[in-house]
Design an enzyme around this catalytic site. Structure first.
Site, mmCIF file in Angstrom:
data_model
loop_
_atom_site.group_PDB
_atom_site.id
_atom_site.type_symbol
_atom_site.label_atom_id
_atom_site.label_comp_id
_atom_site.label_asym_id
_atom_site.label_seq_id
_atom_site.Cartn_x
_atom_site.Cartn_y
_atom_site.Cartn_z
ATOM 1 C CE1 TYR A 80 46.939 37.419 42.301
ATOM 2 C CE2 TYR A 80 47.712 37.637 40.055
ATOM 3 C CZ TYR A 80 47.551 38.160 41.316
ATOM 4 O OH TYR A 80 47.970 39.433 41.580
ATOM 5 C CD1 TRP A 85 44.475 41.883 37.584
ATOM 6 C CD2 TRP A 85 42.898 43.437 37.467
ATOM 7 N NE1 TRP A 85 44.826 42.882 38.445
ATOM 8 C CE2 TRP A 85 43.885 43.849 38.393
ATOM 9 C CE3 TRP A 85 41.799 44.263 37.238
ATOM 10 C CZ2 TRP A 85 43.796 45.059 39.087
ATOM 11 C CZ3 TRP A 85 41.723 45.467 37.916
ATOM 12 C CH2 TRP A 85 42.712 45.848 38.831
#
Length: 807
Positions: A151, A153
């Protein structure tokens, strides 16, 4: 198929061999460099990041500057700081293993996570250990005991995408337990398909909005900040369009407890409710529309279902409480006269409500976007250019007209196994790690948490994005093995057992979409040799696959450039079937490098739900009724006590003017940071621009500061029952007097590493937030529901250590 039998690693022999490696030993770059790498000695290459399209300048083999590419329409400062980010002292330099884990493996003292000593190992030893742990847990407990976390960016890329590389490995290994949804959009992703038949991505375009709207209401959104970043490589079109809207002189309203950068830019009418009371506020506006006969009865009758039941709720028929503007004002802190004024203004002007995701990251977060859409239905502007409700324009490049170019599938993650437990809502994963066998509800079904023994996490920073940090420390001690691959020594890496160093975007080749709306394609060309012993995600997981016996299936016989050409050729072949002409890969890679797609008039002027409005029978929305569902009978049938069948005001577990406000009289907002992407770049030199005495800044209103003896520049202690952090005071009137702003993303820095309850020296707001699902429907996070107190810190200032290298 070639195979590489798993080496049974002797942990004691690894420890013994560390002396031979030596802390200062470095493999020379030519050994580390892969045969197909194309680093330059001097010159510039094109690349991209979450902060824009760039030129990367290299001198003497070293990255020395990053500057904007011409395709970037509104460059941001974050891009230029990527040089010191790449060379940060926090870089993970070598494969490392927690000393206690090397000695005792799954039986190690897991309370040492976060504070235990790490030791350096060779890549072969680290990869053997990773493969051996995956095999051990699979053999002993099955694939359902492996959680694959990626999970967050990750570096934008189509090949070196840590999500797909890790998931491909785990899928080929027989499967793993995944998560579902995101911390950003946990509630909205679940609720909107029930209401509008789709998620929130299909925005009307900015050009259409700017030309046709008469008023925009920015509800809990700040696009002037959030459009600085992008999930793909942004060209910052959203920032350009904000300036274009400003030039029209059309009005806007900003509903936010903070006077945002967007409100300042546009000169918006700033309306500041108590945080977490937005649904009550919207109900008061809706009641005014109803009782003053300002609602669009024809639209409600032809395009919506359930308004009769909802209007009865507004009138107080089921519960005896009429949701008047006066009732709402008592809850939200905005005067009844102002709410009525807003209702009349929104009814008299073609209005677009664009709501940010902060509203759904609260207790009962499903209700905010549902109520915003209901308000838009009452106004009747949905499907008309410049009207309706939107949930994406606040961020990235959403609203940019979609380009008429290829779409690229990227590196395939492979087929997920059906023989493992169902995915866990991502905000509940840490809880699930420590609560095997517990029942929980999610989206109409009941699930049981699996017994997770191994966590393998690629990219992301769960010790940033998860709530209630001190409780998370307890949860994190449950798994037998935690493996992290990343670029930097985040606290997540410090709480791991095995840590693998990953290269930055400057140290590998890739390609990426420009903007979330597929506006173009960007080459990401390698600028420098991989630093220290860092490797690409593709290399790391292909080498683990080799040890598990399926390297050939993982790589399909292709290396880095082979995969990039394959991904590209696959996309342009499909585009050719639609009559779209594309350059061949060599022309794109060596000459074009940045390819902005043409835009048709149809896509430039796209209006969401226009076809539905034109003919709702031929173009129904994908709800059970084919209409917008103000009342969802499906949700009502779940009989959830925390998510009824229509938008409803429900008291959160704490709020200003409500529960816990006597003990903790300030509400903490943790908005997206001005100069970071969540926790990314907090380790860059840019932090010195905004820090206060080395701490994350906290905005505090002059009245609240004076009452507590706090002056601008003081170090303060922010606390509640869940924990305490230090921050640097910035005294400003840009928020309600009983609201403070501590932006999310500051790296956690405990005074006593690894210890539950330790003071965070640096200002991580998730030390103060509560770990709870939004409701049984979506199980999103409630990070924006948080009451605190604040006081001047008078002790000796502790040294910031979270940016110090581990080794």
């Amino acid at each position: 198929m070639t195979s590489h039998p798993i080496t049974q690693v002797s942990r004691r022999s690894v420890l013994k061999g560390l002396t031979a490696l030596g802390a200062g030993t470095l493999l020379v770059p030519s050994v580390l460099r892969q045969a197909y790498a194309a680093a330059v000695t001097d010159g510039e290459v094109v690349t991209g990041s979450h902060f824009g399209v760039h030129y990367a300048k290299v001198e003497g083999g070293k990255l020395v500057a990053v500057r904007p590419h011409e395709a970037d329409l509104a460059p941001v400062e974050q891009g230029t700081t990527l040089v010191d980010w790449a060379y940060s002292p926090t870089r993970i330099k070598y494969p490392m293993v927690r000393k206690g884990f090397l000695k005792d493996g799954a039986n190690s003292d897991r309370s040492e996570r976060g504070k235990g000593e790490f030791v350096r190992v060779s890549w072969d030893e680290a990869l053997d250990l990773v493969a051996s742990e995956l095999k051990r847990v699979k053999d002993e407990h099955g694939n359902g005991a492996i959680y694959g976390g990626s999970y967050g960016w990750r570096t934008p890329a189509m090949l070196h995408n840590c999500f797909n590389n890790l998931y491909r490995l785990l899928n080929l290994n027989g499967g793993f337990v995944d998560d579902v949804n995101t911390y950003s959009t946990g509630a909205i992703r679940v609720i909107l398909p029930y209401v509008i038949g789709t998620s929130y991505y299909d925005s009307s375009t900015w050009p259409s909005i700017i030309e046709n709207t008469e008023q925009i209401v920015f509800w809990g959104s700040d696009p002037a900040v959030c459009c600085r970043i992008g999930w793909s490589v942004p060209n910052h079109a959203g920032l350009k369009y904000l300036e274009e809207y400003k030039a029209t002189g059309k009005p806007s309203i900003s509903v936010n407890p903070i006077n945002t950068e967007t409100a300042k830019l546009l000169g918006s009418d700033w309306v500041a409710p108590r945080p977490g009371t937005d649904v009550a506020m919207m109900l008061g506006i809706a009641h005014t529309l109803l009782t003053e006969d300002l609602h669009d009865k024809e639209f409600l009758a032809n395009y919506c279902t359930g308004f009769e039941e909802f209007s009865a709720y507004l009138k107080g028929e089921p519960d005896g409480t009429e949701k008047t503007a006066e009732w709402a004002a008592e809850i939200c802190g905005v005067s009844a006269d102002k709410l009525k004024e807003m209702a009349r203004s929104m009814a008299s002007k073609r209005t677009l409500i664009t709501m940010g995701w902060s509203i759904q990251r609260q207790d009962h977060g499903e209700q905010g976007p549902w109520m915003a859409h209901t308000l838009a239905c009452m106004l009747g502007y949905i499907g008309q250019p410049g009207g309706g409700a939107d949930f994406t324009l606040h961020y990235g490049s959403y609203g940019t007209p979609k380009g008429n170019g290829p779409s690229f599938a990227g590196f395939p993650a492979g087929e997920a196994s059906k023989d493992v437990p169902a995915p866990i809502p991502c905000s509940r994963v840490p809880w699930a790690l420590a609560n095997a066998g517990e029942k929980y509800d999610y989206n109409g079904q009941e699930y049981t948490t699996p017994d997770l023994r191994l966590v393998i996490w690629a990219g992301g920073n769960p010790f940033h994005h998860h709530q209630d940090r001190n409780q998370q420390i307890d949860f994190w001690q449950k798994p037998e093995t935690i493996i992290i691959s990343d670029i930097n020594w985040t606290q997540s890496a410090r709480f791991a057992d095995i840590v693998l160093p990953i290269s930055t975007l400057f140290e590998r080749n890739d390609i990426c979409n420009i903007s979330e709306q597929n506006a173009g394609l960007c080459a990401m060309q390698q600028a420098i040799e991989p630093l220290f012993e860092s490797k690409t995600d593709f290399w790391v997981y292909s080498q683990v696959a080799k040890r598990l016996g399926f390297e050939a299936e993982y790589t399909d016989g292709m290396d880095e450039m082979g995969w990039l050409k394959h991904i590209y050729d696959e996309g342009v072949a499909k585009a050719a079937e639609k009559g779209i002409e594309s350059p061949d890969f060599d022309t794109f890679w060596n000459e074009k490098k940045v390819w902005m797609y043409d835009v048709t008039d149809e896509k430039r002027n796209y209006v969401q739900f226009a076809k539905f409005r034109e003919d709702p029978l031929l173009n129904p929305v994908a709800t059970p009724s084919g209409m917008f569902e103000i009342l969802s009978r499906k949700i009502a049938g779940y009989n959830y006590d925390d998510c009824p069948g229509h938008p409803t005001w429900m008291e959160p577990f704490e709020r200003l003017g409500g529960a816990m406000s006597d003990k903790y009289p300030l509400h903490m907002t943790s908005s997206h940071p001005d100069y970071r992407l969540h926790s990314q770049l907090d380790n860059a030199e840019l932090r010195h621009k905004y820090e206060v005495k080395g701490r994350e800044p906290v905005w505090i209103h002059p009245d609240a500061a004076e009452a507590r003896g706090i002056a601008d520049g003081d170090v303060v202690r922010i606390f509640n029952d869940r924990g305490a952090v230090l921050a640097g005071a910035v005294v400003t009137d840009r928020m309600k007097s009983d609201v403070i702003r501590l932006q999310e993303g500051a790296w956690y820095d405990p005074a006593e590493p690894g210890e539950k309850g330790s003071l965070c020296k640096h200002g991580d707001p998730n030390v103060l937030t509560f770990d709870k699902g939004t409701s049984k429907l979506a199980q999103g996070n409630c990070a924006h529901t948080a009451l605190v107190e604040i006081e001047k810190y008078t002790g000796d200032l502790p040294t910031i250590t979270t940016f110090e290298p581990v080794a």
